[in-house]
Design a protein around this motif. Structure first.
Motif, PDB file in Angstrom:
ATOM      1  N   THR A 157       0.848  -1.191   0.000  1.00 45.09           N
ATOM      2  CA  THR A 157       0.000   0.000   0.000  1.00 45.09           C
ATOM      3  C   THR A 157       0.887   1.246   0.000  1.00 45.09           C
ATOM      4  OG1 THR A 157      -0.187   0.398   2.390  1.00 45.09           O
ATOM      5  CG2 THR A 157      -1.735  -1.196   1.420  1.00 45.09           C
ATOM      6  N   TRP A 158       0.394   2.295  -0.657  1.00 47.19           N
ATOM      7  CA  TRP A 158       1.121   3.559  -0.643  1.00 47.19           C
ATOM      8  C   TRP A 158       1.030   4.208   0.728  1.00 47.19           C
ATOM      9  CZ3 TRP A 158       4.956   4.738  -3.477  1.00 47.19           C
ATOM     10  CH2 TRP A 158       5.089   4.130  -4.724  1.00 47.19           C
ATOM     11  N   ARG A 159       0.018   3.830   1.494  1.00 48.54           N
ATOM     12  CA  ARG A 159      -0.060   4.339   2.868  1.00 48.54           C
ATOM     13  C   ARG A 159       1.122   3.819   3.681  1.00 48.54           C
ATOM     14  NH1 ARG A 159      -3.803   3.120   7.870  1.00 48.54           N
ATOM     15  NH2 ARG A 159      -3.356   5.027   9.003  1.00 48.54           N
ATOM     16  N   ASP A 160       1.465   2.541   3.521  1.00 46.93           N
ATOM     17  CA  ASP A 160       2.638   1.985   4.215  1.00 46.93           C
ATOM     18  C   ASP A 160       3.912   2.712   3.787  1.00 46.93           C
ATOM     19  OD1 ASP A 160       1.051   0.157   5.534  1.00 46.93           O
ATOM     20  OD2 ASP A 160       1.542  -1.510   4.191  1.00 46.93           O
ATOM     21  N   ALA A 161       4.045   2.950   2.489  1.00 50.70           N
ATOM     22  CA  ALA A 161       5.226   3.681   2.002  1.00 50.70           C
ATOM     23  C   ALA A 161       5.247   5.079   2.599  1.00 50.70           C
ATOM     24  CB  ALA A 161       5.213   3.752   0.475  1.00 50.70           C
ATOM     25  N   GLY A 162       4.083   5.732   2.594  1.00 52.72           N
ATOM     26  CA  GLY A 162       3.991   7.065   3.159  1.00 52.72           C
ATOM     27  C   GLY A 162       4.354   7.088   4.632  1.00 52.72           C
ATOM     28  N   ASP A 163       3.884   6.090   5.372  1.00 59.37           N
ATOM     29  CA  ASP A 163       4.230   6.007   6.797  1.00 59.37           C
ATOM     30  C   ASP A 163       5.739   5.914   6.983  1.00 59.37           C
ATOM     31  OD1 ASP A 163       1.542   6.129   7.465  1.00 59.37           O
ATOM     32  OD2 ASP A 163       1.367   3.988   7.917  1.00 59.37           O
ATOM     33  N   LEU A 165       7.987   6.957   4.951  1.00 60.11           N
ATOM     34  CA  LEU A 165       8.619   8.165   4.433  1.00 60.11           C
ATOM     35  C   LEU A 165       8.162   9.432   5.157  1.00 60.11           C
ATOM     36  CD1 LEU A 165       8.243   7.213   0.687  1.00 60.11           C
ATOM     37  CD2 LEU A 165      10.428   7.504   1.883  1.00 60.11           C
ATOM     38  N   ALA A 166       7.303   9.269   6.148  1.00 58.55           N
ATOM     39  CA  ALA A 166       6.760  10.397   6.916  1.00 58.55           C
ATOM     40  C   ALA A 166       6.011  11.384   6.022  1.00 58.55           C
ATOM     41  CB  ALA A 166       7.858  11.097   7.719  1.00 58.55           C
ATOM     42  N   MET A 167       5.147  10.830   5.172  1.00 59.63           N
ATOM     43  CA  MET A 167       4.303  11.662   4.309  1.00 59.63           C
ATOM     44  C   MET A 167       3.035  10.873   4.010  1.00 59.63           C
ATOM     45  SD  MET A 167       6.289  11.269   0.600  1.00 59.63           S
ATOM     46  CE  MET A 167       7.845  11.882   1.173  1.00 59.63           C
ATOM     47  N   PRO A 168       1.981  11.568   3.588  1.00 56.92           N
ATOM     48  CA  PRO A 168       0.765  10.840   3.201  1.00 56.92           C
ATOM     49  C   PRO A 168       1.041   9.896   2.035  1.00 56.92           C
ATOM     50  CG  PRO A 168       0.318  13.193   3.441  1.00 56.92           C
ATOM     51  CD  PRO A 168       1.817  13.019   3.506  1.00 56.92           C
ATOM     52  N   GLY A 169       0.289   8.813   1.969  1.00 59.17           N
ATOM     53  CA  GLY A 169       0.475   7.828   0.909  1.00 59.17           C
ATOM     54  C   GLY A 169       0.337   8.406  -0.481  1.00 59.17           C
ATOM     55  N   ASP A 170      -0.670   9.280  -0.687  1.00 56.60           N
ATOM     56  CA  ASP A 170      -0.839   9.903  -2.007  1.00 56.60           C
ATOM     57  C   ASP A 170       0.362  10.758  -2.378  1.00 56.60           C
ATOM     58  OD1 ASP A 170      -3.279   8.692  -2.438  1.00 56.60           O
ATOM     59  OD2 ASP A 170      -4.448  10.422  -1.747  1.00 56.60           O
ATOM     60  N   THR A 171       0.941  11.422  -1.393  1.00 55.71           N
ATOM     61  CA  THR A 171       2.143  12.228  -1.644  1.00 55.71           C
ATOM     62  C   THR A 171       3.318  11.328  -2.008  1.00 55.71           C
ATOM     63  OG1 THR A 171       1.369  13.923  -0.111  1.00 55.71           O
ATOM     64  CG2 THR A 171       3.726  13.932  -0.641  1.00 55.71           C
ATOM     65  N   ALA A 172       3.424  10.175  -1.343  1.00 61.57           N
ATOM     66  CA  ALA A 172       4.499   9.224  -1.660  1.00 61.57           C
ATOM     67  C   ALA A 172       4.372   8.757  -3.109  1.00 61.57           C
ATOM     68  CB  ALA A 172       4.461   8.040  -0.700  1.00 61.57           C
ATOM     69  N   LEU A 173       3.157   8.407  -3.520  1.00 71.02           N
ATOM     70  CA  LEU A 173       2.946   7.966  -4.898  1.00 71.02           C
ATOM     71  C   LEU A 173       3.259   9.091  -5.884  1.00 71.02           C
ATOM     72  CD1 LEU A 173       2.050   6.037  -7.109  1.00 71.02           C
ATOM     73  CD2 LEU A 173      -0.337   6.630  -6.551  1.00 71.02           C
ATOM     74  N   ASP A 174       2.757  10.293  -5.619  1.00 66.47           N
ATOM     75  CA  ASP A 174       3.032  11.426  -6.509  1.00 66.47           C
ATOM     76  C   ASP A 174       4.525  11.730  -6.577  1.00 66.47           C
ATOM     77  OD1 ASP A 174       0.343  11.697  -7.052  1.00 66.47           O
ATOM     78  OD2 ASP A 174       0.039  13.344  -5.621  1.00 66.47           O
ATOM     79  N   SER A 175       5.199  11.651  -5.442  1.00 69.63           N
ATOM     80  CA  SER A 175       6.644  11.909  -5.408  1.00 69.63           C
ATOM     81  C   SER A 175       7.406  10.832  -6.166  1.00 69.63           C
ATOM     82  CB  SER A 175       7.136  11.990  -3.960  1.00 69.63           C
ATOM     83  OG  SER A 175       6.524  13.065  -3.300  1.00 69.63           O
TER      84      SER A 175
END
Length: 123
Positions: A68-74, A76-86
Motif C-alpha cells: 500500500t502507498w499508505r505503508d510507504a507514506g508512513d 517516508l513520513a508523508m501521506p500515501g498519495d504524496t508518496a505515490l506522486d513523489s
C-alpha cells in the motif's frame, strides 16, 4: 567524499558540546559555531540518508513487498498519495536524466515497469 557515519560523529560532537554548554555542565559558554556545525551537518546528513529513498521504493516494488502507498507514506513520513506522486515525479526525472545523458537514470523500459508496479499498489 565522506562517510555518513563520519558526518554523524561530527554532528554528535557538536550537539554534545552545545547541550552541555546550554545546561551549564561544561563550564563554557555555547560556541555559536557549534550551532552552525549542527545545522550544516544535520542538513547534509538528511540529504545523504534520503537521497536513495526512491531507489529503495523501486526495490520494494520489484520485490512485491510494497502493498500500500499508505505503508510507504508512513515509512517516508508523508501521506500515501504524496508518496505515490513523489515517486511518479522521481520516475519522470529519471527518464529525463536518461534522455539527457544517455547513460544515467532509468531507461524507458524501467520507467514503464516501475509505473505499472506502482499503479498496481493499493492507495
Amino acid at each position: 567524499m565522506l562517510l555518513t557515519s563520519k558526518l554523524v560523529d561530527w554532528w554528535t560532537q557538536a550537539r554534545q558540546r552545545t547541550f552541555l554548554a546550554e545546561h551549564g555542565q561544561s563550564g563554557q559558554p555555547v560556541d555559536v559555531e557549534d550551532y552552525w556545525t549542527e545545522l550544516a551537518l544535520g542538513t547534509r546528513i538528511a540529504k545523504e540518508v534520503t537521497s536513495g529513498r526512491w531507489v529503495t521504493v523501486s526495490c520494494l516494488l520489484r520485490a512485491g513487498a510494497l502493498t500500500t502507498w499508505r505503508d510507504a507514506g508512513d515509512a517516508l513520513a508523508m501521506p500515501g498519495d504524496t508518496a505515490l506522486d513523489s515517486f511518479r515525479s522521481w520516475l519522470r526525472s529519471q527518464a529525463e536524466l536518461r534522455r539527457h545523458t544517455g547513460t544515467i537514470g532509468l531507461t524507458a523500459e524501467e520507467v514503464k515497469e516501475l509505473t505499472v508496479l506502482a499503479e498496481a499498489v493499493a492507495r
